[in-house]
Write an enzyme that holds these catalytic residues in place. Sequence first.
Site, mmCIF file in Angstrom:
data_model
loop_
_atom_site.group_PDB
_atom_site.id
_atom_site.type_symbol
_atom_site.label_atom_id
_atom_site.label_comp_id
_atom_site.label_asym_id
_atom_site.label_seq_id
_atom_site.Cartn_x
_atom_site.Cartn_y
_atom_site.Cartn_z
ATOM 1 N N GLU A 115 7.444 0.422 3.534
ATOM 2 C CA GLU A 115 8.302 0.303 2.349
ATOM 3 C C GLU A 115 7.691 -0.801 1.507
ATOM 4 O OE1 GLU A 115 11.011 2.148 1.659
ATOM 5 O OE2 GLU A 115 11.041 3.298 3.515
ATOM 6 N N CYS A 142 12.596 -4.987 -5.211
ATOM 7 C CA CYS A 142 11.415 -4.116 -5.146
ATOM 8 C C CYS A 142 11.481 -3.000 -6.168
ATOM 9 C CB CYS A 142 11.268 -3.543 -3.745
ATOM 10 S SG CYS A 142 12.735 -2.675 -3.191
HETATM 11 P P1 NAD Z 1 5.243 -9.956 2.246
HETATM 12 O O1 NAD Z 1 4.400 -8.749 2.347
HETATM 13 O O2 NAD Z 1 4.604 -11.238 1.861
HETATM 14 O O3 NAD Z 1 6.013 -10.242 3.613
HETATM 15 C C1 NAD Z 1 6.846 -9.302 4.259
HETATM 16 C C2 NAD Z 1 6.907 -9.582 5.738
HETATM 17 O O4 NAD Z 1 5.590 -9.446 6.253
HETATM 18 C C3 NAD Z 1 7.381 -10.972 6.156
HETATM 19 O O5 NAD Z 1 8.271 -10.842 7.259
HETATM 20 C C4 NAD Z 1 6.122 -11.669 6.614
HETATM 21 O O6 NAD Z 1 6.357 -12.549 7.691
HETATM 22 C C5 NAD Z 1 5.281 -10.522 7.109
HETATM 23 N N1 NAD Z 1 3.837 -10.778 7.011
HETATM 24 C C6 NAD Z 1 3.189 -11.672 6.243
HETATM 25 N N2 NAD Z 1 1.867 -11.590 6.447
HETATM 26 C C7 NAD Z 1 1.670 -10.613 7.355
HETATM 27 C C8 NAD Z 1 0.518 -10.035 7.984
HETATM 28 N N3 NAD Z 1 -0.710 -10.445 7.687
HETATM 29 N N4 NAD Z 1 0.701 -9.040 8.858
HETATM 30 C C9 NAD Z 1 1.928 -8.598 9.155
HETATM 31 N N5 NAD Z 1 3.054 -9.090 8.601
HETATM 32 C C10 NAD Z 1 2.927 -10.087 7.703
HETATM 33 O O7 NAD Z 1 6.398 -9.557 1.209
HETATM 34 P P2 NAD Z 1 7.536 -10.475 0.655
HETATM 35 O O8 NAD Z 1 6.953 -11.462 -0.319
HETATM 36 O O9 NAD Z 1 8.395 -10.988 1.748
HETATM 37 O O10 NAD Z 1 8.404 -9.385 -0.148
HETATM 38 C C11 NAD Z 1 8.092 -9.004 -1.441
HETATM 39 C C12 NAD Z 1 7.355 -7.675 -1.478
HETATM 40 O O11 NAD Z 1 8.061 -6.716 -0.736
HETATM 41 C C13 NAD Z 1 7.258 -7.094 -2.873
HETATM 42 O O12 NAD Z 1 5.989 -6.508 -3.034
HETATM 43 C C14 NAD Z 1 8.337 -6.032 -2.885
HETATM 44 O O13 NAD Z 1 8.147 -5.004 -3.824
HETATM 45 C C15 NAD Z 1 8.287 -5.538 -1.501
HETATM 46 N N6 NAD Z 1 9.566 -4.949 -1.127
HETATM 47 C C16 NAD Z 1 9.638 -3.623 -0.912
HETATM 48 C C17 NAD Z 1 10.866 -3.059 -0.593
HETATM 49 C C18 NAD Z 1 11.022 -1.597 -0.340
HETATM 50 O O14 NAD Z 1 12.077 -1.210 0.149
HETATM 51 N N7 NAD Z 1 10.055 -0.765 -0.638
HETATM 52 C C19 NAD Z 1 11.988 -3.863 -0.484
HETATM 53 C C20 NAD Z 1 11.858 -5.227 -0.714
HETATM 54 C C21 NAD Z 1 10.642 -5.764 -1.020
#
Ligand code: NAD
Length: 483
Positions: free
Chosen positions: A228, A262
């Site tokens: 997602e 998002c």
């Molecule tokens: P992010 O990708 O920075 O982090 C998300 C999660 O991934 C966190 O729990 C983090 O600990 C983990 N993470 C970080 N580095 C990682 C790695 N190398 N490997 C595995 N996991 C890792 O995203 P964010 O800043 O927390 O959220 C914002 C982003 O999420 C935006 O791009 C937004 O559009 C997207 N988003 C999508 C949805 C959806 O339903 N499609 C919903 C909310 C947010």
Amino acid sequence: MNDAVVEFPLPGRFPDIDQRLHPMLALQRKAWLERGPLSPARRDEGLAGLAAALRKYQEALVDAVRQDFGHRSSHETKLADLFPVLAGIRHARRHFRRWMRPRRRPIDLLFRPGRGRVLYQPLGVVGIVSPWNYPVQLALAPLTAAIAAGNRVLLKPSELTPRTADVLERLLAEVFEPAEVAVIQGGADVAQAFVRLPFDHLLFTGSTSVGRQVMRAAADNLVPVTLELGGKSPALIAPDYPLDRAAASIAAGKLFNAGQTCIAPDYVLVPRGREQAFVAAFRSAATRLYPTLAGNPDYSAIISDRHMQRLRHLLDDAAGKGATLHVITPDGDLPDPARRRMAPTLLTDVPETAAIRSEEIFGPLLPVLAYDGLEQAWQAINSGPRPLALYVFSDDAGTVERTLERTISGGVTVNDTLLHCVQEELPFGGVGASGMGAYHGEAGFRSFSHAKSVFLQSRVNGAWLSRPPYGPRMDRLLSFLLR
Ligand code: NAD
């Protein structure tokens, strides 16, 4: 049964973290092998317990989210973090027994009287990684689907909302035993080790760039993923639609959680020549929604200093390349950046080279782009990565249908923003760079189930006709089969 049945991809890059995570997965895998999936009665009890715990911890969650953000409107937390989860639990409890039912499938005449059916079997242990922007919803909505489908769950919430993660951990521990649901907290290093675990399915919500790394890590164990992700979701205002009505919806969808959604509209496409009229309509809509900014309890803060700087940089970069900024300060005062409130800002004349034209914005900034005819607007949308959401504003059914036909996006709301996301009967997910797979309601149940095909041979059947020794009988059969 012993733990050796769980094969771990050792050694990992973080052996000390692996040592913490592996026993938690091993416990759930062992429980799965010994006790099987969660029974329908246990799923129902767990989901009912989760709903009760959410109500009990409602204020603790609202406070934790507020503290994690610096400020987050309590109404927004209740509306976007608590309500969708409670609605999802209610929906799942009402329907999961029907979703579980095996489906009879018609069998070709050649193979009758054999019978066919599809069983929906829980996958086993599911990993869920959630982001910070809706830290309750995006952890518990996938968890609801996984439990409804009979799985066990390991959850890794975002490190940017640690107080919320603490409450979630406490709340879930009151409802589920660790062999059913467990929370693993930690930073990006823990997240990286987490996504290398050999889950039976992994659901990741987060950015597209991290999503790529997650899929790569999961590939080592052939773990199926639901991703997602984010992206740039356009709002397209057709020439027939009143600008003030569109602006009111777009302002509400954009400024909710200060744009950290998002599916927030990322940029607006308006008929050429109407950019300034849109700016005026948006300004007046935003001012009605937020008559003040600085101390307004309804207006959320930006999650961190790093994100403030990122947004600041997007504005400076665009302005430096010739864009015009329209900063909205309803009461005349710019909010104090130290408190991480950012004024809603529209941008016009934004050159294609500006970073804001290609990066997901995720804040209260909105480029207003002009188009000369719908064909060009569709092209503009299709020239970028496939978006998570699309908003089309038109009262003309033909324009709406053609826009749906000519563009690809995860989901669409017509004549409003955000609302397709809270419909339990509509699958929620991205396409292309905005993600793969879907959840919410029945779609979530299916994502966390294995559709197992079963063919039941009948005692009397014609299978012998196709077995050796081959000869004229087989030739006759083949000439019929290959007709
Ligand atoms: P992010 O990708 O920075 O982090 C998300 C999660 O991934 C966190 O729990 C983090 O600990 C983990 N993470 C970080 N580095 C990682 C790695 N190398 N490997 C595995 N996991 C890792 O995203 P964010 O800043 O927390 O959220 C914002 C982003 O999420 C935006 O791009 C937004 O559009 C997207 N988003 C999508 C949805 C959806 O339903 N499609 C919903 C909310 C947010």
